[in-house]
Structures are given as C-alpha cells and as structure tokens.
Motif scaffolding. Structure first.
Motif, PDB file in Angstrom:
ATOM      1  N   ASP A 166       0.751  -1.058   0.122  1.00 48.99           N
ATOM      2  CA  ASP A 166       0.001   0.388   0.203  1.00 48.99           C
ATOM      3  C   ASP A 166       0.973   1.204  -0.046  1.00 48.99           C
ATOM      4  O   ASP A 166       1.415   1.603   0.770  1.00 48.99           O
ATOM      5  CB  ASP A 166      -0.500  -0.003   1.018  1.00 48.99           C
ATOM      6  CG  ASP A 166      -1.527   1.254   1.387  1.00 48.99           C
ATOM      7  OD1 ASP A 166      -2.089   2.246  -0.153  1.00 48.99           O
ATOM      8  OD2 ASP A 166      -2.827   1.420   2.251  1.00 48.99           O
ATOM      9  N   SER A 167       1.342   2.502  -0.676  1.00 54.83           N
ATOM     10  CA  SER A 167       1.985   3.504  -1.193  1.00 54.83           C
ATOM     11  C   SER A 167       1.741   4.300  -0.549  1.00 54.83           C
ATOM     12  O   SER A 167       2.626   4.605  -0.375  1.00 54.83           O
ATOM     13  CB  SER A 167       2.130   3.205  -2.697  1.00 54.83           C
ATOM     14  OG  SER A 167       1.133   4.056  -3.575  1.00 54.83           O
ATOM     15  N   LYS A 168      -0.263   4.486   0.398  1.00 51.41           N
ATOM     16  CA  LYS A 168      -0.305   5.971   0.684  1.00 51.41           C
ATOM     17  C   LYS A 168      -0.132   5.237   2.134  1.00 51.41           C
ATOM     18  O   LYS A 168      -1.278   6.046   3.021  1.00 51.41           O
ATOM     19  CB  LYS A 168      -1.200   5.766   0.310  1.00 51.41           C
ATOM     20  CG  LYS A 168      -1.297   6.842  -1.108  1.00 51.41           C
ATOM     21  CD  LYS A 168      -2.906   6.742  -1.786  1.00 51.41           C
ATOM     22  CE  LYS A 168      -2.790   6.946  -3.182  1.00 51.41           C
ATOM     23  NZ  LYS A 168      -4.023   8.208  -3.933  1.00 51.41           N
ATOM     24  N   ALA A 169       0.330   4.363   2.279  1.00 51.95           N
ATOM     25  CA  ALA A 169      -0.264   3.596   3.898  1.00 51.95           C
ATOM     26  C   ALA A 169       0.470   4.215   4.799  1.00 51.95           C
ATOM     27  O   ALA A 169       1.332   4.667   4.891  1.00 51.95           O
ATOM     28  CB  ALA A 169      -0.189   1.987   4.120  1.00 51.95           C
ATOM     29  N   HIS A 170      -0.414   4.944   5.914  1.00 50.65           N
ATOM     30  CA  HIS A 170       0.460   5.916   7.304  1.00 50.65           C
ATOM     31  C   HIS A 170       1.404   7.198   6.409  1.00 50.65           C
ATOM     32  O   HIS A 170       2.597   7.366   7.339  1.00 50.65           O
ATOM     33  CB  HIS A 170       1.644   4.610   7.912  1.00 50.65           C
ATOM     34  CG  HIS A 170       1.669   3.693   8.450  1.00 50.65           C
ATOM     35  ND1 HIS A 170       0.466   3.175   9.535  1.00 50.65           N
ATOM     36  CD2 HIS A 170       1.796   2.046   8.482  1.00 50.65           C
ATOM     37  CE1 HIS A 170       0.347   2.271   9.536  1.00 50.65           C
ATOM     38  NE2 HIS A 170       1.074   0.794   8.731  1.00 50.65           N
ATOM     39  N   GLN A 171       0.502   8.302   5.687  1.00 52.65           N
ATOM     40  CA  GLN A 171      -0.064   8.902   5.389  1.00 52.65           C
ATOM     41  C   GLN A 171       0.705   9.862   6.483  1.00 52.65           C
ATOM     42  O   GLN A 171       1.589  11.062   6.620  1.00 52.65           O
ATOM     43  CB  GLN A 171       0.184   9.664   4.299  1.00 52.65           C
ATOM     44  CG  GLN A 171       0.388  10.553   3.808  1.00 52.65           C
ATOM     45  CD  GLN A 171       1.924  10.624   2.216  1.00 52.65           C
ATOM     46  OE1 GLN A 171       2.285  10.244   2.891  1.00 52.65           O
ATOM     47  NE2 GLN A 171       2.506  11.649   2.988  1.00 52.65           N
ATOM     48  N   GLN A 172       0.133   9.787   7.607  1.00 51.47           N
ATOM     49  CA  GLN A 172      -0.566  10.737   8.686  1.00 51.47           C
ATOM     50  C   GLN A 172       1.181  10.063   9.321  1.00 51.47           C
ATOM     51  O   GLN A 172       1.461  11.807   9.741  1.00 51.47           O
ATOM     52  CB  GLN A 172      -1.535  10.592   9.225  1.00 51.47           C
ATOM     53  CG  GLN A 172      -0.784   9.387  10.352  1.00 51.47           C
ATOM     54  CD  GLN A 172      -1.894   9.163  11.484  1.00 51.47           C
ATOM     55  OE1 GLN A 172      -2.590  10.289  11.968  1.00 51.47           O
ATOM     56  NE2 GLN A 172      -1.780   7.746  12.252  1.00 51.47           N
ATOM     57  N   LEU A 173       1.844   9.319   9.225  1.00 49.65           N
ATOM     58  CA  LEU A 173       3.229  10.287   9.592  1.00 49.65           C
ATOM     59  C   LEU A 173       4.266  11.035   9.049  1.00 49.65           C
ATOM     60  O   LEU A 173       4.802  11.773  10.148  1.00 49.65           O
ATOM     61  CB  LEU A 173       4.011   8.335  10.354  1.00 49.65           C
ATOM     62  CG  LEU A 173       3.034   7.474  10.760  1.00 49.65           C
ATOM     63  CD1 LEU A 173       3.704   5.768  11.241  1.00 49.65           C
ATOM     64  CD2 LEU A 173       2.601   7.291  12.493  1.00 49.65           C
ATOM     65  N   LEU A 174       4.717  10.512   7.840  1.00 49.08           N
ATOM     66  CA  LEU A 174       5.234  11.547   7.207  1.00 49.08           C
ATOM     67  C   LEU A 174       4.814  12.854   7.217  1.00 49.08           C
ATOM     68  O   LEU A 174       5.631  13.895   7.618  1.00 49.08           O
ATOM     69  CB  LEU A 174       4.626  11.007   6.236  1.00 49.08           C
ATOM     70  CG  LEU A 174       5.920   9.694   5.647  1.00 49.08           C
ATOM     71  CD1 LEU A 174       5.822   9.280   4.374  1.00 49.08           C
ATOM     72  CD2 LEU A 174       7.356   9.906   5.951  1.00 49.08           C
ATOM     73  N   ASP A 175       3.199  13.267   7.166  1.00 47.49           N
ATOM     74  CA  ASP A 175       2.733  14.494   7.476  1.00 47.49           C
ATOM     75  C   ASP A 175       2.754  14.765   8.878  1.00 47.49           C
ATOM     76  O   ASP A 175       3.581  15.759   8.253  1.00 47.49           O
ATOM     77  CB  ASP A 175       1.504  14.381   6.998  1.00 47.49           C
ATOM     78  CG  ASP A 175       0.814  13.875   5.960  1.00 47.49           C
ATOM     79  OD1 ASP A 175       1.120  14.052   4.922  1.00 47.49           O
ATOM     80  OD2 ASP A 175      -0.417  14.047   5.651  1.00 47.49           O
ATOM     81  N   THR A 176       3.174  14.726   9.310  1.00 48.58           N
ATOM     82  CA  THR A 176       3.112  14.676  11.024  1.00 48.58           C
ATOM     83  C   THR A 176       5.247  15.058  10.852  1.00 48.58           C
ATOM     84  O   THR A 176       4.947  16.227  11.734  1.00 48.58           O
ATOM     85  CB  THR A 176       3.039  13.914  12.233  1.00 48.58           C
ATOM     86  OG1 THR A 176       1.564  13.634  12.511  1.00 48.58           O
ATOM     87  CG2 THR A 176       3.546  14.064  13.734  1.00 48.58           C
ATOM     88  N   PHE A 177       5.445  13.901  10.756  1.00 49.83           N
ATOM     89  CA  PHE A 177       7.793  14.620  10.627  1.00 49.83           C
ATOM     90  C   PHE A 177       7.770  16.131  10.001  1.00 49.83           C
ATOM     91  O   PHE A 177       8.102  16.973  10.525  1.00 49.83           O
ATOM     92  CB  PHE A 177       7.408  13.325   9.597  1.00 49.83           C
ATOM     93  CG  PHE A 177       9.065  13.514   9.378  1.00 49.83           C
ATOM     94  CD1 PHE A 177      10.258  13.801  10.516  1.00 49.83           C
ATOM     95  CD2 PHE A 177       9.824  13.112   8.104  1.00 49.83           C
ATOM     96  CE1 PHE A 177      11.504  14.443  10.025  1.00 49.83           C
ATOM     97  CE2 PHE A 177      11.186  13.292   7.772  1.00 49.83           C
ATOM     98  CZ  PHE A 177      11.547  14.044   8.992  1.00 49.83           C
ATOM     99  N   SER A 178       6.484  15.835   8.633  1.00 52.35           N
ATOM    100  CA  SER A 178       7.165  17.019   7.738  1.00 52.35           C
ATOM    101  C   SER A 178       6.479  18.366   8.307  1.00 52.35           C
ATOM    102  O   SER A 178       7.014  19.271   8.764  1.00 52.35           O
ATOM    103  CB  SER A 178       6.784  17.004   6.105  1.00 52.35           C
ATOM    104  OG  SER A 178       6.843  16.657   5.912  1.00 52.35           O
ATOM    105  N   LEU A 179       5.389  18.130   9.433  1.00 49.38           N
ATOM    106  CA  LEU A 179       4.590  19.372  10.005  1.00 49.38           C
ATOM    107  C   LEU A 179       5.837  19.788  11.194  1.00 49.38           C
ATOM    108  O   LEU A 179       6.041  21.270  11.366  1.00 49.38           O
ATOM    109  CB  LEU A 179       3.447  19.048  10.832  1.00 49.38           C
ATOM    110  CG  LEU A 179       3.278  20.015  11.982  1.00 49.38           C
ATOM    111  CD1 LEU A 179       2.754  21.479  11.749  1.00 49.38           C
ATOM    112  CD2 LEU A 179       2.157  19.282  12.706  1.00 49.38           C
ATOM    113  N   MET A 180       6.831  18.823  12.221  1.00 53.09           N
ATOM    114  CA  MET A 180       7.245  18.825  12.750  1.00 53.09           C
ATOM    115  C   MET A 180       8.833  19.635  12.394  1.00 53.09           C
ATOM    116  O   MET A 180       9.608  20.334  12.900  1.00 53.09           O
ATOM    117  CB  MET A 180       7.410  17.863  13.303  1.00 53.09           C
ATOM    118  CG  MET A 180       8.766  17.655  14.369  1.00 53.09           C
ATOM    119  SD  MET A 180       9.290  16.821  15.540  1.00 53.09           S
ATOM    120  CE  MET A 180      10.483  15.862  14.329  1.00 53.09           C
TER     121      MET A 180
END
Length: 202
Positions: A166-180
């Motif tokens: 799943d190429s979109k799995a756990h996108q929220q983790l990467l989004d949170t990382f970018s936010l930080m």
C-alpha cells in the motif's frame, strides 16, 4: 524561563503535533531500540511512530542482552532487524517470501545505531532487512550520514508500505514529520535555516 512542553510529544506547546496523529495499527509489530542520547533529542522521530502506531514500542538503552521483553519476543516471534548488517537482504527480496511478525529498528545517529548493533550479538544473529528503492529524506534540519539516509519514521513507513503493498499507508506519520520540521524551521527563522542547513545548495 523554560518553555512548556507537551507531555505526549515533548515538543514546545506551540509546536505540539499530537492533534495530527490518530492511532493506527501496522501490518507488523514494531520495536524501536533507541539510544539514550536520541531519546533526549527534541526532534527524534521514533516518538511519532510510538504515538501514531498502536503496536509500536520504544525501549531505550545500549545493551539489551538482559532485556526480558526483547528476549521473550525474539524467542516467540518471527523477528527481523531493519539494519544493513552482515545478514541483511534487500527489503523487496525478503518481503517476497517472508512475513515478519516483528520489525526491530535501531534509533539514533548512524554512529549510535551501529553501537547498539555491535553491543548486542543477539541482534547480529537476526535476519536483516536493508531498504531498497529509497526516496529522498525530508529531514532537512539534521545532517545525514550519506545519500539515501532516512529518518526512523521515514524508514519504518517505507518498509511498512512495501510489506502491505500500500503506497499510501501511514501517510499521517510522514505528514506529522513534515509538520514538525516546518515548525522547527519557522521557529529558528529562514535565515538561520539557510545558513546552517542549506550551505551546500546555495
């Protein structure tokens, strides 16, 4: 006067990212063995995984040879180590035939991660996974040891996406990382960021 920190993410309250995370379940359990110095780093990304993945645990230390939970897990589960050690095979080759129950990740600078690896012969005996087909890291405010180096959260998401197909799995983790990262750059100011982290690009 010291800034107030969020009790969960340990970021300054104005830079708290907790609301960006909703707990998910990964396709395999994740154990992060974190070097003590990394646990105190304000931008460590293992915390994002710990808060965003329900079946993720972070254990802090250097020598895990007597760590009862780790020893029990190694004895009872099909465990793989995400580390380019002597027993490592390309991630896509491993996942074509294997289904890890537990993924163990070493968290720290490259030097500290290697120290954990060499201090623990039991880790050296594990089947290893080395990531392939890597994208560029978004960790813009820490020095990478070389091309293709990823933060802990980026490495974990990459492997989980390959395992789940799943190429979109756990996108929220990467989004949170970018936010930080964005919040930290804004806090230090663009001029400081360019001077300290973009010298090679200017």
């Amino acid at each position: 006067m010291p800034r107030s920190l969020c009790s969960r993410c340990q970021r300054p309250e104005k830079q708290c990212y907790c609301k960006a995370l909703k707990e998910e379940t990964a396709c395999m359990d994740i154990i992060i063995l974190q070097h003590p110095r990394e646990s105190r780093h304000p931008l460590n990304t293992a915390r994002i995984l710990e808060l965003g993945i329900g079946n993720c645990e972070v254990w802090v230390g250097e020598d895990f040879s007597a760590h009862s939970q780790l020893l029990r897990t190694l004895a009872e589960k099909n465990c793989f180590l995400l580390f380019p050690g002597a027993n490592a095979r390309a991630s896509q080759d491993v996942l074509r035939t294997e289904r890890p129950e537990v993924l163990i990740i070493l968290d720290g600078t490259w030097r500290k991660a290697k120290k954990i690896y060499y201090c623990n012969p039991l880790l050296q005996q594990l089947p290893g996974i080395e990531l392939t087909d890597l994208s560029l890291s978004d960790y813009r405010i820490r020095k990478a040891p070389g091309a293709g180096a990823l933060s802990t959260v980026e490495a974990a998401v990459t492997l989980l996406r390959q395992a789940s197909r799943d190429s979109k799995a756990h996108q929220q983790l990467l989004d949170t990382f970018s936010l930080m990262i964005d919040q930290q750059i804004n806090a230090m100011g663009q001029e400081v960021f360019r001077k300290n982290y973009q010298q090679d690009n200017g």
